[in-house]
Design a protein around this motif. Structure first.
Motif, PDB file in Angstrom:
ATOM      1  N   HIS A   1       0.814  -1.428  -0.093  1.00 54.52           N
ATOM      2  CA  HIS A   1      -0.039  -0.117  -0.005  1.00 54.52           C
ATOM      3  C   HIS A   1       0.953   1.281   0.004  1.00 54.52           C
ATOM      4  O   HIS A   1       0.427   2.130  -0.825  1.00 54.52           O
ATOM      5  CB  HIS A   1      -0.913   0.061   1.317  1.00 54.52           C
ATOM      6  N   ARG A  19      -4.531   8.212   8.158  1.00 57.65           N
ATOM      7  CA  ARG A  19      -5.495   7.273   8.940  1.00 57.65           C
ATOM      8  C   ARG A  19      -6.599   8.170   9.540  1.00 57.65           C
ATOM      9  O   ARG A  19      -6.312   9.479   9.662  1.00 57.65           O
ATOM     10  CB  ARG A  19      -4.877   6.676  10.248  1.00 57.65           C
ATOM     11  N   GLY A  25     -10.334   3.413   9.532  1.00 52.59           N
ATOM     12  CA  GLY A  25      -9.803   3.443   8.118  1.00 52.59           C
ATOM     13  C   GLY A  25      -8.935   4.590   7.763  1.00 52.59           C
ATOM     14  O   GLY A  25      -8.336   5.165   8.734  1.00 52.59           O
ATOM     15  N   ASP A  45      -4.548  -0.304  -5.615  1.00 57.78           N
ATOM     16  CA  ASP A  45      -4.221  -0.232  -4.352  1.00 57.78           C
ATOM     17  C   ASP A  45      -4.369  -1.678  -3.821  1.00 57.78           C
ATOM     18  O   ASP A  45      -5.183  -2.333  -3.949  1.00 57.78           O
ATOM     19  CB  ASP A  45      -5.106   0.483  -3.453  1.00 57.78           C
ATOM     20  N   PHE A  47      -4.771  -2.921  -0.870  1.00 60.76           N
ATOM     21  CA  PHE A  47      -5.964  -2.808   0.096  1.00 60.76           C
ATOM     22  C   PHE A  47      -7.168  -3.081  -0.973  1.00 60.76           C
ATOM     23  O   PHE A  47      -8.035  -4.089  -0.320  1.00 60.76           O
ATOM     24  CB  PHE A  47      -6.030  -1.642   0.780  1.00 60.76           C
ATOM     25  N   PHE A  48      -7.493  -2.638  -2.022  1.00 53.77           N
ATOM     26  CA  PHE A  48      -8.522  -2.818  -2.972  1.00 53.77           C
ATOM     27  C   PHE A  48      -8.500  -4.205  -3.630  1.00 53.77           C
ATOM     28  O   PHE A  48      -9.301  -5.127  -3.543  1.00 53.77           O
ATOM     29  CB  PHE A  48      -8.600  -1.773  -3.844  1.00 53.77           C
ATOM     30  N   ASN A  51      -9.087  -6.813  -1.295  1.00 57.55           N
ATOM     31  CA  ASN A  51     -10.541  -6.728  -0.457  1.00 57.55           C
ATOM     32  C   ASN A  51     -10.184  -6.631   1.027  1.00 57.55           C
ATOM     33  O   ASN A  51     -10.823  -7.248   1.819  1.00 57.55           O
ATOM     34  CB  ASN A  51     -11.360  -8.135  -0.804  1.00 57.55           C
ATOM     35  N   LEU A  52      -9.199  -5.741   1.315  1.00 55.67           N
ATOM     36  CA  LEU A  52      -8.879  -5.672   2.803  1.00 55.67           C
ATOM     37  C   LEU A  52      -9.337  -4.386   3.310  1.00 55.67           C
ATOM     38  O   LEU A  52      -9.303  -3.897   4.497  1.00 55.67           O
ATOM     39  CB  LEU A  52      -7.333  -5.493   3.109  1.00 55.67           C
ATOM     40  N   ALA A  53     -10.024  -3.482   2.387  1.00 56.73           N
ATOM     41  CA  ALA A  53     -10.878  -2.310   2.746  1.00 56.73           C
ATOM     42  C   ALA A  53     -11.860  -2.049   1.922  1.00 56.73           C
ATOM     43  O   ALA A  53     -11.917  -2.360   0.795  1.00 56.73           O
ATOM     44  CB  ALA A  53      -9.780  -1.177   2.613  1.00 56.73           C
ATOM     45  N   GLU A  54     -12.872  -1.305   2.296  1.00 55.55           N
ATOM     46  CA  GLU A  54     -14.076  -0.713   1.538  1.00 55.55           C
ATOM     47  C   GLU A  54     -13.558   0.570   1.055  1.00 55.55           C
ATOM     48  O   GLU A  54     -12.869   1.438   1.783  1.00 55.55           O
ATOM     49  CB  GLU A  54     -15.027  -0.819   2.460  1.00 55.55           C
TER      50      GLU A  54
END
Length: 77
Positions: A1, A19, A25, A45, A47-48, A51-54
């Motif tokens: 990231h 942060r 988030g 990203d 994280f995208f 699938n670690l974050a919305e």
């Protein structure tokens, strides 16, 4: 990231990131011409990808900003 962020800072497409408080988030301020461009950036990203974050894109038009940001904000104009 972090490498993802560095890549897009070097391309002058990110303005700020960090942060949320409390730590629920993060927020990334992106400079883009369209939501499609933002979604392409988000697509890189990790994280995208993992699938670690919305992700939620909120578009806004700045009506005021610090004069030191003028060159960055008007680079695509």
């Amino acid at each position: 990231h972090v490498q993802f962020l560095k890549k897009f800072y070097q391309k002058n497409l990110l303005l700020a990131s960090g942060r949320k408080v409390p730590r629920t988030g993060g927020i990334i301020l992106c400079i883009a011409d369209s939501e499609k461009e933002v979604n392409q950036i988000i697509g890189e990203d990790p994280f995208f990808k993992l699938n670690l974050a919305e992700f939620k894109v909120t578009e806004f038009l700045s009506s005021q900003y610090h004069s030191d940001l003028e060159n960055l904000l008007n680079q695509g104009s």
